[in-house]
Write a protein that holds these residues in place. Structure first.
Motif, short mmCIF file in Angstrom:
data_model
loop_
_atom_site.label_atom_id
_atom_site.label_comp_id
_atom_site.label_asym_id
_atom_site.label_seq_id
_atom_site.Cartn_x
_atom_site.Cartn_y
_atom_site.Cartn_z
N THR A 13 0.80 -1.22 0.00
CA THR A 13 0.00 0.00 0.00
C THR A 13 0.82 1.27 0.00
N THR A 14 2.03 1.24 0.52
CA THR A 14 2.90 2.42 0.53
C THR A 14 4.34 1.98 0.71
N ALA A 15 5.28 2.86 0.36
CA ALA A 15 6.70 2.51 0.46
C ALA A 15 7.54 3.78 0.51
N ARG A 16 8.79 3.62 0.97
CA ARG A 16 9.73 4.72 0.99
C ARG A 16 11.15 4.17 0.90
N LEU A 17 12.07 5.03 0.43
CA LEU A 17 13.48 4.70 0.27
C LEU A 17 14.30 5.71 1.05
N ASP A 18 15.17 5.23 1.95
CA ASP A 18 15.98 6.11 2.79
C ASP A 18 17.45 5.78 2.62
N VAL A 19 18.27 6.82 2.62
CA VAL A 19 19.72 6.70 2.49
C VAL A 19 20.35 7.25 3.76
N VAL A 20 21.20 6.45 4.39
CA VAL A 20 21.91 6.86 5.61
C VAL A 20 23.39 6.92 5.29
N CYS A 21 23.96 8.09 5.41
CA CYS A 21 25.37 8.28 5.08
C CYS A 21 26.25 7.97 6.30
N GLN A 22 27.53 7.85 6.03
CA GLN A 22 28.47 7.44 7.07
C GLN A 22 28.64 8.50 8.15
N ASP A 23 28.37 9.76 7.84
CA ASP A 23 28.57 10.81 8.82
C ASP A 23 27.46 10.88 9.86
N VAL A 24 26.39 10.10 9.68
CA VAL A 24 25.34 10.05 10.69
C VAL A 24 25.83 9.19 11.86
N LYS A 25 25.62 9.67 13.08
CA LYS A 25 26.19 9.00 14.24
C LYS A 25 25.60 7.61 14.47
N SER A 26 24.41 7.36 13.97
CA SER A 26 23.79 6.04 14.15
C SER A 26 24.14 5.07 13.02
N PHE A 27 25.10 5.47 12.18
CA PHE A 27 25.44 4.64 11.02
C PHE A 27 25.94 3.26 11.43
N MET A 28 26.89 3.19 12.36
CA MET A 28 27.46 1.92 12.77
C MET A 28 26.42 1.04 13.46
N ALA A 29 25.57 1.66 14.28
CA ALA A 29 24.52 0.87 14.95
C ALA A 29 23.56 0.27 13.95
N LEU A 30 23.18 1.03 12.93
CA LEU A 30 22.30 0.51 11.90
C LEU A 30 22.97 -0.59 11.10
N SER A 31 24.26 -0.43 10.82
CA SER A 31 25.00 -1.45 10.08
C SER A 31 25.03 -2.77 10.85
N GLU A 32 25.26 -2.71 12.13
CA GLU A 32 25.28 -3.92 12.95
C GLU A 32 23.91 -4.57 13.00
#
Length: 1110
Positions: free
Chosen positions: A445-464
């Motif tokens: 019914t709905t969708a979205r696309l998000d890009v998280v760059c390396q300079d975001v502080k939560s980048f490593m947590a999201l990667s794990e």
């Protein structure tokens, strides 16, 4: 009015005026417009034909509109689109070569390059192609036409070109032998006979004539037709609840001419062929007597053909398709026959599987079992998956394609066990194709696309989180009983450390669930499947369809809104204190202590309205969440304290769905403020504005602190139409209408006739809502607002709109109806507006000039038409990638030539060159040699055993393979009846035999029995000729010659110097040949080293595969 919210800034100087002019110029040029499909998932709904590469383990699906979809393992999928929008009549792999051959409905033969995913060579055929097949293991193609002709083509793998070979099957010879003209009879099928060493072809004509042709001898081996033939009828009615007609078994009948509709080999050695007819009959023809002279065989013997009937009805369906699967226990005397058709007209559509046994002879053929497999949709095609890539006819699984775009996998062993239970019909023990991104079951019914760059502080947590979730998903896949057989393809390379990004794709569904994929690489992997229910908490209509989504990369929180008005707030990371769930309503908040297990946890549930949630947006670094509803209300939620900041009341003039929701806070996240300007923000950094646009063109601006109304007005377009979206363009100073209109693609002579209703909004604004003259205030003052309607685009100054001005900077009247828009950025600046029309056309316009940069249509690049509510599932990133959903297909489009997210090296390969090279090498290695290599990896030895069909001597296997290819080359390189003679030359010609001659370029010859027989005949002829010439016909003993006769014949002429020069030349020639022999020895040594390195590389490659993929 706007000045009451922001103090007026200082007058603009010359430097700022120059910045205005520079801002008019768009940084995105038409040269950067490069639309292409970079990724595609799902089976097209109009899929019609299948092909399978049993070596590479790839499946190809052809469609009715000229597309070919290729499926491999590890979510590797690729799509190739033909320039012509035509269907495919035939589709076959050039197995283990990395090419795929197709025949379109307009009779164009195309060979596709799987590596480059494009056409390598194409050949337009003048007449209608009625038959097409590829000789297994080669690049030879057999083409049959409507005029009864059979041609041979070859695809040159090096030159990448389709070549028409001189050979053809002469129709006049066959017509004379059959006794009828075949000039206007179509060739239904041309089959290469197994175990014929590449020499024999079975040509099947539409009128029922079958001819076994020897391409080596250029002669007819066998003819089968229906003239005065007497055969036995086997009535297949072996269901336990169906009475069996005793009179129908073994009944003799005089068969008349009948039209053939399908054909398949029914034995591994090519001795029996199964033929399906238009009237619903199936006949098994015995071709085992083909080696007997044609004039000595009685073609009318009843023990050479047996007929099966699936139904006793007078009107039956034609036999559309036949496939044969040999039974190993019965050798070449039985197996399973897969039949589509043959049942009574009007009966339920099923795929019939018959157990056939003729171990006691073809005349005693019997049906040992029958089962009807119920299909999920109308039948399109099927393909068998052999368990061994070198054994034709062997099968342990099968794919069935049904409409619309449904792919099912069946286990043949399971079907055989059900057949033994004598069940009339089964719904299937099948495994459906596990689509990477579900779109229909359940409905997206709905969708979205998000890009998280390396300079975001939560980048490593999201990667794990993504790595752990994918490992958990992989463990769940190992518990599946039936393993997916498609394991082909090679994953792309991982990104380098200096190019780290995370891209996630989020989709909401009809059942209230939400799925999250890791889209960092061009092979998506499912991370989470979030269900709407929470343990022990009554959430009302928790299974309502998801209507809105938003994701905050700073806090790793996900907001989900549904059609019942409920907003669920999830966190991807949790601490030990995150064990409570806040259920918030207008009446208060209830706190629940619940155990939600692993994965995302539900932090809060907000149930404030009964109308559907139309828009969500995080703001203030994820601390606030704005919610827009279908009836026009707007709520601001505090995600930290799980509380309500404000909720607007429903008004009659704004009771329309919110189509756009933009929140601007005085924080660095929402404004992209430079680091040096952060200190300019006032202490009231939590203040901001909420800009709302409803479908009926109503614009509202609210204070984010208390929800006070800053602006409330309607901005109608000239032609009455609904509002599609609203975009706030930051960082652009106020531009005069004259400057932008001179650059506008459309110049209007009259002013805009929109109905602008100015309202006295002073009473609605508190004087306490002022903010100091800060960077935030300047940013908003200099912003533009773009209103996108179905019929036009209007660009305004945001300051002027809030002040109540009816002047616009630019207006573009759209020729077509618009349904969706988005904005792309370059260097963090809005530069491109993307417009999707209801006709499927996509248009790119520059910002802020709105000039057209390029156009493309979904029909041209995807063969799609825009469907109802398709815009709800479209999403995009600011980098130029757009994701569209149509039916059960998902396509990733790149509209910019700069693809910053996915590098070319990250895309997977459809053809595994390492596996292809390994198979070629393994085929030439004997099992004894493999056993002696004790240091070889066990995985490599296992692959070698899997690919070896039989344990035969290496020299014999290599000789047979060479002889096979040599026979094909000898057969098809010359026209029929014009092959070069294989006899020896006249031995009476002068020749010189030197014992020092070294032949190192010629491989060892392998002579077949037929070749030996021919050589004996030639030698006999030669001896007779010699006897005749030497007048020794009456004397069987050789004639003795005198010394003078021998000297006169073999003595060299010339003096001693000439003889010495000749001897010197011979020595030099011998030295050159010895040096060449030494070089060849070094090449063999290098080849052995290359093979050892390739074995090691293959072992490393296979270590990454799972045990069930070996």
């Amino acid at each position: 009015m706007f000045s009451r919210f922001f103090h007026k800034s200082s007058p603009q100087g010359p430097q700022q005026t120059q910045q205005q002019q520079n801002a008019v110029q768009s940084s995105f040029s038409s040269a950067k417009f490069d639309p292409r499909v970079v990724l595609h998932y799902g089976v097209p709904s109009n899929a019609s034909i299948l092909a399978f590469d049993r070596v590479q383990r790839l499946l190809a699906v052809g469609t009715l509109d000229g597309r070919i979809k290729v499926f491999g393992g590890d979510n590797i999928e690729g799509i190739m689109i033909s320039p012509k929008q035509t269907s495919f009549k035939n589709l076959e792999f050039l197995e283990n070569h990395g090419f795929l051959a197709s025949v379109s409905s307009d009779n164009e033969i195309q060979v596709w390059d799987l590596r480059n995913r494009q056409i390598a060579s194409a050949l337009q055929w003048e007449s209608i192609i009625t038959s097409f097949s590829i000789i297994y293991g080669t690049s030879y193609m057999l083409v049959g036409t409507e005029h009864g002709l059979v041609y041979v083509l070859k695809f040159d793998l090096k030159d990448r070109q389709i070549n028409i070979l001189p050979y053809y099957v002469p129709t006049n010879v066959i017509s004379e032998a059959v006794g009828m003209s075949l000039d206007h009879v179509s060739v239904l099928r041309v089959l290469h006979q197994p175990c014929s060493n590449g020499k024999r072809l079975l040509v099947v004509y539409e009128n029922g004539v079958m001819v076994l042709w020897d391409a080596f001898e250029d002669q007819i081996i066998l003819i089968k037709d229906h003239k005065n033939i007497i055969l036995k009828i086997k009535q297949v009615s072996c269901y336990p609840d169906e009475p069996k007609d005793e009179q129908s078994d073994d009944k003799l009948e005089l068969e008349e001419d009948k039209e053939i509709s399908s054909v398949s080999w029914a034995s591994n050695d090519g001795s029996v062929v199964a033929v399906g007819y238009v009237d619903g009959d199936i006949m098994f023809w015995d071709l085992s007597t083909a080696d007997s002279p044609i004039d000595q065989e009685d073609k009318k013997m009843s023990n050479n053909v047996v007929k099966l009937q699936l139904s006793s009805a007078d009107r039956r369906l034609p036999i559309i398709l036949l496939h044969w699967c040999a039974n190993k226990s019965l050798s070449s005397s039985g197996g399973e026959l897969f039949v589509y058709g043959g049942d009574e007209i009007g009966s339920e559509e099923v795929l019939t599987v018959l157990g056939i046994d003729w171990s006691c002879g073809i005349e005693s053929l019997k049906c040992t079992g029958r089962i009807g497999v119920a299909l999920r949709g109308s039948f399109a095609d099927m393909v068998l998956l052999p368990s061994d890539c070198h054994v034709e006819g062997d099968c342990n699984m099968l794919f069935v394609l049904t409409n619309p775009g449904q792919l099912d996998l069946y286990d043949n062993n399971c079907l055989s066990s059900l057949m033994s239970e004598q069940k009339r019909k089964t719904s299937s023990p099948s495994m459906q194709y596990a689509v990477v991104i579900p779109t229909l079951e359940p409905q997206m019914t709905t969708a979205r696309l998000d890009v998280v760059c390396q300079d975001v502080k939560s980048f490593m947590a999201l990667s794990e989180i993504l790595v752990a979730a994918k490992q958990h998903s992989l463990q769940n896949q190992t518990s599946i009983k039936m393993k997916w057989p498609l394991i082909g393809g090679v994953p792309g390379q991982l990104f380098k450390e200096d190019h780290l990004i995370i891209q996630i794709y989020i989709a909401g569904y009809q059942d209230g669930s939400v799925r999250i994929w890791d889209a960092s690489y061009p092979a998506l992997s499912l991370v989470y499947n979030i269900k709407p229910e929470v343990n022990d908490v009554n959430m009302g209509s928790a299974s309502s369809p998801v209507s809105a989504l938003d994701f905050c990369p700073n806090t790793l929180r996900l907001a989900v809104g549904d059609e019942s008005g409920v907003v669920r707030l999830y966190g991807l990371t949790r601490s030990s204190d995150d064990t409570t769930l806040h259920f918030v309503t207008e009446n208060g908040t209830n706190v629940h202590n619940v155990n939600q297990g692993d994965g995302p946890y539900c932090k809060a549930v907000f149930s404030l309205q009964n109308s559907a949630v139309c828009g969500l947006q995080f703001a203030n670094l994820g601390g606030k969440l704005a919610v827009g509803y279908e009836h026009g209300q707007v709520a601001m939620l505090d995600t930290i304290t799980s509380s309500i900041l404000f909720l607007t009341s429903a008004e009659s003039d704004t009771s329309s769905a919110v189509v756009s929701l933009k929140v601007k806070f005085s924080d660095t996240s929402s404004l992209n403020i430079p680091q040096e300007s952060v200190s300019d923000i006032s202490d009231n950094s939590g203040k901001g504005l909420v800009f709302v646009m409803t479908r009926n063109a109503h614009f509202v601006a609210l204070d984010t602190e208390k929800g006070n109304m800053v602006c409330n007005r309607s901005i109608y377009p000239k032609v009455k139409s609904n509002a599609i979206s609203m975009h706030i363009i930051d960082g652009t100073s106020e531009l005069s209408a004259e400057k932008l209109q001179t650059r506008s693609p459309q110049k209007n002579g009259s002013e805009m006739q929109a109905n602008v209703q100015s309202e006295n909004t002073q009473d609605k604004v508190e004087t306490t809502t002022t903010i100091e003259n800060s960077y935030f205030g300047k940013k908003v003052l200099s912003s533009l607002v773009l209103f996108c309607y179905e019929s036009e685009l209007n660009l305004h100054s945001l300051n002027c709109v809030i002040e109540g001005s009816n002047e616009y900077i630019l207006k573009v009247n759209l020729v077509q109806q618009c349904c969706w828009t988005t904005i792309f950025k370059e260097d963090d600046k809005e530069c491109v507006l993307v417009v999707l029309y209801q006709t499927g056309d996509i248009e790119l316009r520059s910002l802020p000039t709105l000039e057209v940069l390029g156009e493309i249509s979904l029909m041209s690049i995807l063969r799609w038409n825009v469907k109802t509510d398709m815009e709800k599932t479209i999403c995009s990133s600011t980098y130029g990638q757009t994701i569209l959903v149509n039916g059960n297909e998902v396509a990733f489009l790149s509209l910019s030539c700069k693809n910053e997210l996915w590098s070319p090296e990250s895309f997977p390969f459809l053809h595994d060159e390492v596996v292809a090279a390994a198979v070629d090498v393994i085929e030439s290695i004997s099992p004894t040699q493999n056993e002696k290599q004790g240091g070889a990896p066990a995985i490599f030895l296992k692959i070698a055993k899997n690919f070896k069909a039989k344990k035969i001597d290496h020299d014999t296997n290599q000789a047979v393979h060479n002889n096979y290819l040599e026979n094909l080359e000898r057969c098809f390189s010359s026209p029929p009846f014009l092959k070069p003679s294989s006899g020896t030359e006249d031995r009476l010609d002068d020749f010189e035999l030197d014992i020092d001659e070294i032949h190192i370029d010629e491989p060892a010859a392998f002579l077949s029995q037929q070749k030996i027989h021919v050589d004996k005949k030639e030698k006999t002829k030669e001896t007779d000729r010699q006897k005749l010439l030497e007048e020794s016909a009456t004397d069987p003993k050789p004639k003795a010659r005198t010394t003078e006769e021998i000297k006169a014949k073999y003595r060299k002429t010339g003096d001693a110097a000439t003889a010495a020069a000749l001897a010197r030349d011979k020595l030099v020639e011998r030295q050159e040949k010895l040096q060449l022999l030494n070089e060849r020895t070094e090449e063999l040594q290098n080849g052995a080293q290359d093979f050892a390195s390739m074995a090691s590389e293959l072992a490393k490659r296979m270590e990454n595969r799972k045990w069930w993929q070996l």
